[in-house]
Motif scaffolding. Structure first.
Motif, PDB file in Angstrom:
ATOM      1  N   GLU A 133     -13.360-127.748  22.184  1.00 55.61           N
ATOM      2  CA  GLU A 133     -13.599-128.673  21.075  1.00 55.61           C
ATOM      3  C   GLU A 133     -14.005-130.058  21.594  1.00 55.61           C
ATOM      4  N   THR A 134     -13.355-130.493  22.697  1.00 53.74           N
ATOM      5  CA  THR A 134     -13.702-131.793  23.296  1.00 53.74           C
ATOM      6  C   THR A 134     -15.148-131.785  23.766  1.00 53.74           C
ATOM      7  N   LEU A 135     -15.527-130.662  24.455  1.00 55.55           N
ATOM      8  CA  LEU A 135     -16.907-130.553  24.964  1.00 55.55           C
ATOM      9  C   LEU A 135     -17.901-130.566  23.805  1.00 55.55           C
ATOM     10  N   GLU A 136     -17.558-129.805  22.752  1.00 52.51           N
ATOM     11  CA  GLU A 136     -18.466-129.755  21.592  1.00 52.51           C
ATOM     12  C   GLU A 136     -18.627-131.153  20.966  1.00 52.51           C
ATOM     13  N   ALA A 137     -17.501-131.855  20.867  1.00 47.43           N
ATOM     14  CA  ALA A 137     -17.536-133.203  20.271  1.00 47.43           C
ATOM     15  C   ALA A 137     -18.414-134.128  21.108  1.00 47.43           C
ATOM     16  N   LYS A 138     -18.258-133.984  22.473  1.00 41.63           N
ATOM     17  CA  LYS A 138     -19.060-134.847  23.360  1.00 41.63           C
ATOM     18  C   LYS A 138     -20.539-134.538  23.220  1.00 41.63           C
ATOM     19  N   SER A 139     -20.867-133.208  23.140  1.00 39.91           N
ATOM     20  CA  SER A 139     -22.283-132.825  23.099  1.00 39.91           C
ATOM     21  C   SER A 139     -22.943-133.319  21.810  1.00 39.91           C
ATOM     22  N   LYS A 140     -22.104-133.465  20.742  1.00 41.68           N
ATOM     23  CA  LYS A 140     -22.687-133.963  19.487  1.00 41.68           C
ATOM     24  C   LYS A 140     -22.944-135.460  19.592  1.00 41.68           C
ATOM     25  N   ARG A 159     -10.199-127.832  25.101  1.00 38.44           N
ATOM     26  CA  ARG A 159     -11.283-128.316  25.980  1.00 38.44           C
ATOM     27  C   ARG A 159     -12.640-128.031  25.372  1.00 38.44           C
TER      28      ARG A 159
END
Length: 861
Positions: free
Chosen positions: A854-861, A852
């Motif tokens: 990693e998903t959040l980090e990917a979205k924030s980028k 989760r």
């Protein structure tokens, strides 16, 4: 409270000493405390008070510059000595006073400490109604034993210091304040009343007390001295019923101890939420209000009578003679417990007293076998309260009885009276009792103390008998099975002189006794007799603390069960017969259940009958349900829980539906129908019907001390796989449920947990973790008891958390002991498997969180 034993680690028993135990000694004495005066003003709604503690000290050494007092969590405002302000240091536990003038021998100091206390943790307790318990009375009471007086006033808090005392206290006008000694003054001050009590006989700090409440006062007297009972208003009849024998008991103990009751009055105050059964504060005993009996409870509850005589006995043993150090607490607790036996003998007869002693012995034996073994006298412990166990109460009582056996009645009372008179208003140690015995009787009983007091354990006898008809010789072989067969077993041997009796029924009942010295692992004794005896009685009178297994032929056991004049011998015969099983044993036990003249034997026979799996045993038990004695009916009902058939269920069900004269019989019936319903039977009583029946008990049978409803809760807890039963139990753990019932239900959660689904197990753990945060002592003990029955490592975490957070040394110890019990319940393999599963779960959760994140980090980028 517990003790050091050089061999605790190697006797197959757990050590009494937990990690952190160390030797404890009384501190050096700066001087003699002569008088303590507390002048206090209570603010009950805020659970606080303020005032002064004055201590008059007579120095016994010159040039002491610093005095250290015990004082925990008090707000110390100022310290004066002889009205001169002094410098002091206070760390929340010790108050160190820097004297401006060093001490001089013979020159008294008056130390005056102004202080206040808010929401005290221990020592003094504020009881008030709240939203969950709106009918709870408003009360304030203290509890000093062992070292809790320091939580409510600054003092030299150990039993070796004896002084007179005074308490002046300001309370709201409608309340009464009771304390030690005599009421010397009362004064009104606006909405308040000031009570001034004075105790002119010396006592230790732990026996100073204060009890405040809106009490009804019932007045009695003994030889002109006031004897008073204080209870909540409306319970006056219960008070008389429960305590009316007090003046007769004072008479009895004054005569036995050879010393007239030593204090100016005797008050008994029944308080709410008390954390013990009773506490023997000098001249003012506090008792739990749960000891108050209603009319129906008197039928088969002698516990209150025993409690009343126990605390009264302490007015001599504990208050008149004060133990010098906690390690000698058995002197007072053993005698108070033995006074219960003496009173039972006086009031109900020799058979009842013998049975009472057997139950005390069993209580101690159970602790020795399942908890730990220790010498009765030890100064190695973590907290002194740990010593207050069955080794000093019940075993102590048995030791006093063995002293009485060794000396005989006349010399025993001579020795006890010498002890009381020689040491009145002084402190004592175990050796002082030995000295008094020798002074009064010339007998040296060190051999008995060495075996039973200064080391742990007891003899475990196996006794076999055979008859040689040609030589007219009886052979009795005695084996001490507690000692190993190699030479090292010698240290575990007991050396005792035991009477062996041979019983003859015709022409009249007769017992021929011979005394033998039993001091080896195995010994055979030969007795030339004119004819074959009908039965054999080992340890005639059953006076020695022991366990015994009889290996006699069936005819001798049957004769012993029927004819031995001693009820305990008849009980031993019943146990031996039950082990043999078979129809002949069942018939003999059935006859005893019907015909034995003493209810205690019938109780034990009922238990043994359940061990014999024959229809005849069942039939005998069912007829025992009609026994006149409620004690026997209760034992029969409990025994039927072992015979798990639909017929036994039907036999007991009537007691739940229609009731019984005894609360305890009804409670046992509720538990039994739950046990039978939970068994894996073909012809099973329908679980839903049983739950419905027990639910109706919970809804309709609120009564004295919640005995019957607690039985229903125990019955539900037997249904270990039932979610319906669990849901019902969880409801009854809520705040607002009457406390005795709530505590019983909390304990029941542990029992029902072992058959529940993982989801329901989580619910139970969550509920217990939530309740564990409550601070009331009895609630914490109930939580610990529940967790100790569980079979999951998660219970261990809650127990450890409770052990770390509780303020009570007993709870801490219980919690740590239950941790090892849970580990044993789980077993190493199951424990390892569950830990692995939980680790896998954590890894899985960790993996999910990482995903989760990693998903959040990917979205924030």
């Amino acid at each position: 409270m517990l003790h050091y034993y050089f061999d605790t680690e190697n006797n197959g028993h757990k050590s009494f000493e937990l990690p952190g135990a160390k030797p404890h000694y009384n501190p050096d004495k700066p001087g003699q405390v002569e008088h303590i005066f507390l002048d206090l003003s209570l603010d009950i709604p805020k659970q606080s008070y303020y005032g002064n503690c004055s201590i008059r000290l007579l120095p016994i050494r010159n040039n002491i510059e610093r005095l250290t007092l015990d004082a925990v969590n008090l707000n110390i405002q100022s310290v004066q000595v002889d009205e001169v302000p002094q410098k002091f240091e206070y760390d929340g536990e010790k108050l160190a006073i820097q004297l401006s003038q060093p001490t001089q021998i013979g020159k008294r100091l008056l130390i005056a400490i102004a202080y206040s206390v808010e929401k005290p943790q221990r020592g003094i307790y504020f009881i008030q109604p709240d939203k969950h318990y709106p009918d709870k009375p408003t009360q304030v009471w203290t509890q000093g034993e062992d070292e809790d007086s320091r939580f409510w006033f600054p003092c030299f808090d150990y039993p070796g210091q004896l002084s007179t005392s005074e308490i002046r206290v300001r309370v709201p006008k409608h309340l009464i304040a009771i304390s030690n000694g005599e009421l010397i003054d009362t004064a009104e001050n606006g909405d308040y009343k000031i009570y001034h009590w004075s105790q002119q006989q010396v006592h230790p700090t732990y026996l100073m007390t204060l009890a405040v409440g809106d009490f009804a006062e019932i007045r009695d007297q003994w030889q002109g001295k006031p004897v008073t009972y204080y209870v909540e208003k409306g319970r006056e009849a219960d008070a008389k019923r429960s305590m009316e024998k007090t003046p007769r008991m004072i008479d009895f103990l004054s005569e036995k101890y050879g010393y007239s009751y030593p204090f100016p009055k005797y008050a008994q105050v029944c308080v709410d939420d008390f954390i013990f059964g009773g506490m023997e504060n000098t001249s003012t005993t506090l008792l739990t209000d749960r000891c108050l009996l209603d009319n129906r409870a008197t039928l088969d509850n002698r516990n209150t009578e025993s409690l009343v005589v126990h605390e009264l006995a302490h007015q001599w043993f504990g208050d008149l003679l004060v133990i010098k150090h906690w390690s000698h607490a058995w002197i007072k607790e053993g005698m108070a417990s033995y006074s219960e036996v003496m009173w039972t003998e006086h009031e109900y007869g020799i058979q009842d007293a013998a049975y009472y002693r057997l139950l005390e012995a069993r209580s101690y034996l159970s602790e020795d076998n399942s908890r730990y073994r220790r010498p009765m006298v030890t100064h190695v412990y973590r907290e002194a309260i740990e010593l207050y166990d069955r080794h000093i109460y019940e075993k102590g009582s048995c030791v006093y009885h063995m002293i009485r056996t060794e000396l005989g009645d006349e010399l025993f009372w001579q020795a006890i009276q010498t002890f009381v008179n020689d040491y009145a208003h002084q402190t004592v140690e175990t050796v002082d009792l030995l000295r008094s015995i020798e002074k009064a009787t010339g007998r040296n009983l060190t051999f008995l103390f060495d075996q039973y007091v200064y080391r742990g354990g007891y003899p475990d006898f196996k006794v076999a008998y055979s008859w040689d008809g040609d030589a007219n010789l009886a052979k009795v072989t005695v084996t001490q099975t507690q000692a190993s067969s190699d030479d090292n077993g010698k240290k575990d041997l007991f050396d005792l002189k035991i009477p062996i009796g041979f019983g003859y029924i015709q022409p009249k009942l007769e017992l021929k006794s011979f005394t033998v010295r039993v001091n080896e692992r195995e010994q055979s004794f030969y007795f030339p007799l004119t004819e074959k005896p009908d039965f054999i009685s080992f340890d005639v009178g059953n006076n020695y603390l022991k366990t015994v297994a009889l290996e006699y032929p069936v005819p001798e056991l049957k004769a012993q069960l029927e004819f031995d004049p001693n009820p305990i011998s008849r009980i031993y015969a019943a146990e031996a017969l039950a082990k043999k099983g078979a129809l002949e044993s069942a018939k003999a036990l059935s006859a005893a259940l019907e015909n034995d003249s003493f209810w205690g034997v019938r109780v034990e026979v009922a238990k043994q009958l359940a061990e014999i799996k024959l229809d005849q045993a069942f039939d005998a038990l069912v007829s025992g349900l009609q026994d006149q004695s409620p004690y026997v009916r209760r034992a029969v009902v409990e025994s039927l829980s072992q015979i798990k058939t639909h017929t036994s269920y039907k036999a007991v069900k009537g007691f739940v539906q229609d009731g019984d004269a005894s609360y305890y019989v009804e409670a046992a019936a509720c538990r039994t129908i739950g046990t039978i319903a939970a068994a894996n039977l073909e012809d099973k009583p329908h679980e839903d019907k049983v739950i419905k029946l027990l639910k109706s008990v919970l809804e309709e049978k609120a009564g004295w001390n919640e005995v019957v409803r607690s039985g229903a809760v125990a019955g539900l807890a037997e249904l270990k796989t039932s979610e319906t039963a669990l849901n019902l139990l969880i409801e009854y753990t809520k705040l607002g449920i009457p406390q005795p019932l709530r505590l019983a239900t909390i304990r029941a959660l542990g029992k029902i947990s072992v058959g529940q689904t993982p989801a329901n197990l989580e619910r139970i753990l969550d509920r217990l973790a939530e309740i564990a945060r409550e601070t009331f002592f009895l609630t914490q003990v109930a939580v610990v008891s529940a967790l100790g029955q569980m079979e999951t490592p998660k219970a261990i975490a809650i127990l450890q958390s409770l052990a770390n957070q509780t303020a009570d040394g007993r709870v801490r110890r219980y919690a740590e002991e239950e941790v090892s019990k849970v580990q044993k319940n789980i077993g190493p393999e199951k424990s390892l498997r569950q830990m692995r599963e939980e680790l896998d779960q954590l890894k899985q959760q960790n993996q999910e969180l990482k995903s989760r994140l990693e998903t959040l980090e990917a979205k924030s980028k």
